[in-house]
Design an enzyme around this catalytic site. Structure first.
Site, mmCIF file in Angstrom:
data_model
loop_
_atom_site.group_PDB
_atom_site.id
_atom_site.type_symbol
_atom_site.label_atom_id
_atom_site.label_comp_id
_atom_site.label_asym_id
_atom_site.label_seq_id
_atom_site.Cartn_x
_atom_site.Cartn_y
_atom_site.Cartn_z
ATOM 1 N N ARG A 38 0.850 -1.194 0.000
ATOM 2 C CA ARG A 38 0.000 0.000 0.000
ATOM 3 C C ARG A 38 0.888 1.246 0.000
ATOM 4 N NH1 ARG A 38 -3.429 -2.712 -1.600
ATOM 5 N NH2 ARG A 38 -5.433 -3.238 -0.690
ATOM 6 N N HIS A 67 -0.946 0.110 -9.685
ATOM 7 C CA HIS A 67 -1.651 -0.785 -8.756
ATOM 8 C C HIS A 67 -2.242 -1.965 -9.534
ATOM 9 C CE1 HIS A 67 -3.974 -1.165 -4.728
ATOM 10 N NE2 HIS A 67 -3.766 -2.358 -5.277
HETATM 11 P P1 NDP Z 1 -1.715 -11.391 5.173
HETATM 12 O O1 NDP Z 1 -2.579 -10.815 6.215
HETATM 13 O O2 NDP Z 1 -1.936 -12.812 4.744
HETATM 14 O O3 NDP Z 1 -0.187 -11.284 5.583
HETATM 15 C C1 NDP Z 1 0.325 -10.176 6.233
HETATM 16 C C2 NDP Z 1 1.710 -10.493 6.759
HETATM 17 O O4 NDP Z 1 2.255 -9.318 7.366
HETATM 18 C C3 NDP Z 1 1.687 -11.574 7.858
HETATM 19 O O5 NDP Z 1 2.820 -12.400 7.734
HETATM 20 C C4 NDP Z 1 1.767 -10.753 9.152
HETATM 21 O O6 NDP Z 1 2.381 -11.428 10.239
HETATM 22 C C5 NDP Z 1 2.655 -9.610 8.706
HETATM 23 N N1 NDP Z 1 2.479 -8.422 9.539
HETATM 24 C C6 NDP Z 1 1.372 -7.664 9.710
HETATM 25 N N2 NDP Z 1 1.604 -6.656 10.556
HETATM 26 C C7 NDP Z 1 2.897 -6.785 10.949
HETATM 27 C C8 NDP Z 1 3.733 -6.056 11.827
HETATM 28 N N3 NDP Z 1 3.282 -4.973 12.494
HETATM 29 N N4 NDP Z 1 4.999 -6.468 12.003
HETATM 30 C C9 NDP Z 1 5.456 -7.574 11.363
HETATM 31 N N5 NDP Z 1 4.723 -8.317 10.503
HETATM 32 C C10 NDP Z 1 3.450 -7.913 10.300
HETATM 33 O O7 NDP Z 1 -1.841 -10.411 3.896
HETATM 34 P P2 NDP Z 1 -1.624 -10.788 2.364
HETATM 35 O O8 NDP Z 1 -0.312 -11.459 2.220
HETATM 36 O O9 NDP Z 1 -2.823 -11.468 1.817
HETATM 37 O O10 NDP Z 1 -1.598 -9.318 1.707
HETATM 38 C C11 NDP Z 1 -0.686 -8.337 2.119
HETATM 39 C C12 NDP Z 1 -1.067 -6.994 1.526
HETATM 40 O O11 NDP Z 1 -0.760 -6.931 0.146
HETATM 41 C C13 NDP Z 1 -2.563 -6.658 1.557
HETATM 42 O O12 NDP Z 1 -2.957 -6.209 2.836
HETATM 43 C C14 NDP Z 1 -2.675 -5.592 0.492
HETATM 44 O O13 NDP Z 1 -2.510 -4.331 1.079
HETATM 45 C C15 NDP Z 1 -1.505 -5.873 -0.447
HETATM 46 N N6 NDP Z 1 -1.954 -6.283 -1.787
HETATM 47 C C16 NDP Z 1 -1.578 -5.541 -2.864
HETATM 48 C C17 NDP Z 1 -1.944 -5.913 -4.129
HETATM 49 C C18 NDP Z 1 -1.496 -5.143 -5.316
HETATM 50 O O14 NDP Z 1 -1.961 -5.388 -6.426
HETATM 51 N N7 NDP Z 1 -0.570 -4.227 -5.185
HETATM 52 C C19 NDP Z 1 -2.771 -7.105 -4.378
HETATM 53 C C20 NDP Z 1 -3.093 -7.828 -3.172
HETATM 54 C C21 NDP Z 1 -2.700 -7.418 -1.926
HETATM 55 P P3 NDP Z 1 1.644 -12.686 10.918
HETATM 56 O O15 NDP Z 1 1.581 -13.752 9.860
HETATM 57 O O16 NDP Z 1 2.535 -13.086 12.030
HETATM 58 O O17 NDP Z 1 0.284 -12.203 11.329
HETATM 59 C C1 OXD Z 2 -5.808 -6.155 -2.894
HETATM 60 C C2 OXD Z 2 -5.314 -5.266 -3.941
HETATM 61 O O1 OXD Z 2 -5.695 -5.815 -1.726
HETATM 62 O O2 OXD Z 2 -5.636 -5.512 -5.118
HETATM 63 O O3 OXD Z 2 -6.326 -7.229 -3.241
HETATM 64 O O4 OXD Z 2 -4.601 -4.313 -3.674
#
Ligand code: NDP
Ligand code: OXD
Length: 309
Positions: free
Chosen positions: A224, A272
């Site tokens: 993001r 994006h």
């Molecule tokens: P998940 O919730 O599956 O994974 C998030 C990861 O981040 C987990 O490993 C979590 O740790 C870790 N995390 C969260 N907060 C912290 C913190 N404060 N300190 C350390 N580690 C942290 O999310 P996704 O993998 O599904 O997606 C991630 C992001 O990607 C989405 O939220 C979205 O914003 C972005 N995205 C962007 C897209 C694009 O096209 N650009 C498309 C899809 C998604 P833990 O496992 O221990 O909870």
């Molecule tokens: C998502 C994205 O969060 O597309 O799925 O950014």
């Protein structure tokens, strides 16, 4: 009972058709058409207009049609007591992995630099890089980060990841929590951000963090725009500490025409589009959750309201 789709892009009809075809028994509405607000039990949202969720008194849960849910938490008017679900999808994850790997190879094989040199008719070979020369660090080893980590290992990259709770992925060095962040950063020559945007992670890609990366590190932000402090990135690119950045996400989208990123030689922009929910792949889990809700069963892919992701 019914589901309403609320989003402001041009994909409402696409989602409506896909849902209707998959579940003819469920009444599916676009929020742009006349619909009985009292009957709506599920709102399928993507960057909905703030306030749009207040008109549904019988809503049972809110479903994000993407992986991220930050835009729901940012809507102060959204009902606070309802469950939120999000998309966890193998295609979304493999698409993200392909995107990040494309960016890594573009950097590794100097394609970004050669493209700039081409505009100057400049024939200037750079140092040859190989997969084994780089360690990739992934911020966030969740649904997306873990798939990327496994793919990078398959390619032969030295790979490490950082998350809240420690992960176990073969051949991936796992770091956890804020205490271990400095050690993780010190050895991440390519840093990929795949964190959710929360109060804890907002602005995490800042000068202090960049300074802890090895000199010449390359940054990829596909999570993001709110994770990045734009001015800090520009400063660290200009002073040579960072060698470049690939950015898919921005504070304001579309990125404003006068943003300095557009003209910066070391910044590589995509709109994006790193990975986008594919209706054919995602609709079955939306329908499955609808049916679970009707049967009073627990929902899939629930978001932690406390953690914000
Ligand atoms: P998940 O919730 O599956 O994974 C998030 C990861 O981040 C987990 O490993 C979590 O740790 C870790 N995390 C969260 N907060 C912290 C913190 N404060 N300190 C350390 N580690 C942290 O999310 P996704 O993998 O599904 O997606 C991630 C992001 O990607 C989405 O939220 C979205 O914003 C972005 N995205 C962007 C897209 C694009 O096209 N650009 C498309 C899809 C998604 P833990 O496992 O221990 O909870
Ligand atoms: C998502 C994205 O969060 O597309 O799925 O950014």
């Amino acid at each position: 009972m019914s589901l309403v789709i609320i989003r402001q892009d041009d994909k409402i009809e696409l989602w409506k058709k896909a849902l209707q075809e998959a579940a003819p028994d469920i009444k599916i509405y676009s929020f742009l058409e006349e619909h009985p607000a009292n009957e709506i039990e599920v709102a399928l949202v993507w960057k909905h207009p703030k306030g749009a969720l207040t008109q549904y008194p019988n809503l049972k849960y809110i479903a994000s049609s993407g992986a991220g849910v930050d835009f729901i938490f940012e809507d102060e008017t959204a009902p606070k007591d309802l469950p939120i679900t999000r998309v966890v999808d193998t295609m979304l994850a493999s698409d993200m992995s392909e995107y990040v790997i494309a960016a890594i190879f573009s950097h590794l094989k100097n394609f970004y630099t050669y493209k700039i040199n081409q505009t100057k008719s400049l024939w200037k070979p750079k140092k040859y890089n190989r997969i084994i020369d780089f360690k990739v660090g992934i911020l966030g080893l969740g649904a997306l980060g873990a798939v990327l980590a496994k793919d990078l290992v398959r390619f032969g990259f030295k790979t490490q990841g950082w998350s809240n709770s420690r992960k176990k992925i073969q051949k991936v060095k796992a770091f956890a929590g804020s205490d271990e962040l400095p050690d993780f950063l010190a050895t991440s020559e390519i840093l990929v951000c795949l964190l959710p945007l929360t109060d804890e992670t907002s602005g995490i890609l800042n000068k202090e963090l960049f300074t802890k990366l090895p000199k010449g590190a390359f940054v990829i932000n596909a999570a993001r725009g709110g994770h990045l402090v734009d001015e800090d990135l520009i400063e660290m690119l200009d002073n040579g500490h960072l060698s470049g950045a690939t950015l898919d996400v921005f504070h304001q989208e579309p990125l404003s025409k006068d943003h300095p990123f557009w003209k910066h030689e070391k910044v590589h922009i995509t709109p994006h589009y790193a990975s986008v929910s594919d209706t054919a792949s995602v609709v079955p889990q939306i329908i499955e959750n609808y049916s679970r809700m009707q049967k009073g069963q627990s929902l899939l892919n629930l978001v932690s309201i406390d953690k914000g992701y």
